[in-house]
Write a protein that holds these residues in place. Structure first.
Motif, PDB file in Angstrom:
ATOM      1  N   LYS A 269      -4.886   3.870   4.181  1.00  0.00           N
ATOM      2  CA  LYS A 269      -5.696   2.455   4.067  1.00  0.00           C
ATOM      3  C   LYS A 269      -4.982   1.549   5.037  1.00  0.00           C
ATOM      4  O   LYS A 269      -5.768   0.751   5.599  1.00  0.00           O
ATOM      5  CB  LYS A 269      -5.361   2.284   2.844  1.00  0.00           C
TER       6      LYS A 269
ATOM      7  N   GLU B 125       0.709   4.021  -2.806  1.00  0.00           N
ATOM      8  CA  GLU B 125       0.418   5.655  -2.883  1.00  0.00           C
ATOM      9  C   GLU B 125       1.504   6.330  -3.370  1.00  0.00           C
ATOM     10  O   GLU B 125       1.229   7.600  -3.870  1.00  0.00           O
ATOM     11  CB  GLU B 125       0.040   5.810  -1.246  1.00  0.00           C
TER      12      GLU B 125
ATOM     13  N   LEU C  72       0.856  -1.010  -0.064  1.00  0.00           N
ATOM     14  CA  LEU C  72       0.029  -0.053   0.118  1.00  0.00           C
ATOM     15  C   LEU C  72       0.976   1.329   0.060  1.00  0.00           C
ATOM     16  O   LEU C  72       0.576   2.335  -0.755  1.00  0.00           O
ATOM     17  CB  LEU C  72      -1.009   0.012   1.202  1.00  0.00           C
TER      18      LEU C  72
END
Length: 517
Positions: free
Chosen positions: A481, A467, A463
């Motif tokens: 998240k 990003e 993640l």
């Protein structure tokens, strides 16, 4: 086997000093960013190195098996040797003494050092349980709490004696991680003896003194963390005061030995009773104590690891631990990247803060056990674990706020609650599965740590890179998240632990009803 109370307390002091340096892997976030640059690795690979330190716990059961057949001192030195080799070779690489070290070699060396922690932990747990069988949760809690100070201790040593730049500190940490366990193990080894456990009402005062020393040590650690975060002052003075407080527990066995000498002189002076009278009274007292110990032992079912793995309670315990304390450790392992993504540079102050509050989190359950136990009440381990899991879930959701103050507060909460769960888990294993096979059983339980570390750390790395679009990500969105997922998973872990508490309470009620009838 010696029965001197002073040797019991001397062994406890030895385990305290061992635990204080046995969290060498907890300082990884401080130099992880530098390691990432030196090895030219991605965020996922860096998270895998963090997992590697926990991966050693997958084979932690070897230490439990070894403790069955080998002396505890030998088990201790094996663990210290693993740390020396694992971190020492990495230090030689950074010091340009080894020309080339590949990523997979660094991974294996880190795993070896992580496994060494299990061996030292096993020795400390068994010494406390055997020497303080009647107050083992309190003794284990005091000893285990000091591992929460490891990151703070290593950070203070580096700041005081090495003075590195914040991005050039990996060599200093790796050197200390390699050398300190061997040095402390060599000093402490003669102190570690299994003494005959016996109840002494005056030990209550001794535990109070140990609590006072521990609280003073933790307070000094917290003040040092706040000071370093605000202005970085008095590092040398802080290190000296912390060192004095870490040495302070040795006063307890010295005082107990002094008291033994005085009492022995009094007994020699006042010996007017007949041999038969004294012998008779002694035999009655010993018989009563023995019967009490046997009755207490019969109440605990002694479960081996094969049967344990078939029980629903084990899996509830295993996953609730993974979804809470292990998740908290993953967060702490990622502190370096979290602070970097938010534009902060004081990673060491956050690591010190989490370490200091982790110390208090580990210590608090033993204080509660001590004072509640004096009233004849025993708190359910699973119930206490569930209580400390809920704040971790809340802290993850609070981290969605980009405030620096929230980051510090959440780090303190996660550090304290994760530490509390880790401490309570030791006595939870004995509560659920007995003490006879503890060394093997608990090392199987903590195998959840490397599994959770890999799953949650790998997910966070994916993640993070998604990003950022590269190996680096900047902004509060980098971990949003991740925090939502972690908070939700921790909420699930709390629910599982509540189920474990209800099941365990129901089974205890059934046993009580059978005994009554």
């Amino acid at each position: 086997m010696s029965s001197s109370p002073s040797l019991q307390w001397l062994s406890l002091v030895g385990t305290i000093w061992l635990q204080a340096i046995n969290g060498a892997n907890s300082d990884f976030p401080v130099y992880s960013s530098q390691f990432k640059q030196l090895l030219s690795i991605s965020q996922i690979q860096l998270n895998n190195l963090s997992f590697a330190s926990d991966a050693g716990k997958l084979f932690g059961w070897f230490s439990g098996l070894a403790a069955t057949y080998l002396s505890l001192r030998l088990v201790l030195f094996i663990g210290a040797a693993f740390s020396f080799i694992g971190y020492g070779v990495q230090f030689l690489f950074l010091a340009n003494k080894i020309s080339n070290l590949k990523y997979w070699q660094v991974f294996l060396l880190t795993s070896l050092a992580g496994n060494g922690i299990c061996w030292i932990n096993t020795v400390c747990y068994l010494i406390c349980i055997r020497n303080f069988s009647l107050e083992s949760p309190v003794a284990v809690g005091i000893s285990t709490s000091y591992v929460g100070l490891s990151a703070k201790l290593y950070t203070a040593l580096v700041d005081s004696f090495f003075h590195p730049e914040h991005d050039q500190n990996a060599k200093a940490y790796l050197l200390l991680n390699a050398v300190c366990p061997v040095l402390v193990a060599s000093v402490v080894s003669p102190m570690l003896r299994v003494a005959e456990s016996r109840k002494d009402t005056r030990s209550n005062c001794a535990f109070v003194v140990m609590f006072v020393i521990a609280i003073a040590t933790g307070t000094c650690s917290v003040l040092g963390s706040i000071g370093s975060a605000s202005s970085g002052f008095w590092s040398r003075e802080h290190m000296i005061s912390l060192g004095v407080l870490l040495l302070a527990p040795i006063m307890m066995p010295v005082f107990v030995k002094f008291r033994e000498g005085i009492e022995k002189k009094k007994e020699n002076r006042v010996y007017d009773f007949t041999i038969n009278e004294v012998g008779g009274e002694d035999r009655v007292v010993v018989a009563v104590l023995k019967n009490e110990g046997e009755d207490d032992g019969d109440l605990k079912e002694q479960i081996g690891y094969r049967l344990m793995l078939k029980k629903t309670n084990f899996w509830l315990y295993f996953f609730s631990y993974m979804f809470s304390a292990t998740l908290g450790m993953v967060f702490l392992n990622n502190l370096g990247q979290i602070t970097q993504s938010r534009g902060l540079s004081h990673t060491s102050s956050l690591v010190s803060l989490s370490s200091s509050f982790g110390f208090f989190g580990r210590l608090l359950p033993s204080i509660i056990d001590y004072y509640v136990g004096k009233r004849g009440v025993r708190i359910s381990r699973s119930g206490l674990m569930a209580t400390t899991m809920a704040p971790i879930a809340g802290a993850f959701f609070l981290l969605l706020n980009s405030s620096t103050l929230i980051l510090y507060a959440s780090t303190a909460i996660i550090g304290a609650c994760s530490g509390a769960i880790t401490s309570v888990a030791v006595s939870a294993t004995t509560e659920l599965f007995g003490t006879k096979h503890f060394a093997m059983n608990h090392n199987i339980v903590v195998a959840n740590i490397p599994i959770g570390s890999f799953l949650f750390g790998y997910m966070a790395g994916i993640l993070y890179q998604k990003e950022g679009g590269s190996n680096s990500c900047f902004g509060a969105d980098c971990y949003d998240k991740t925090f939502i997922i972690w908070g939700s998973v921790c909420s699930l872990g709390t629910f599982l632990c509540v189920i474990l508490y209800v099941r365990n309470r129901r089974s205890r009620s059934m046993v009580s009803d059978i005994e009554t009838n």
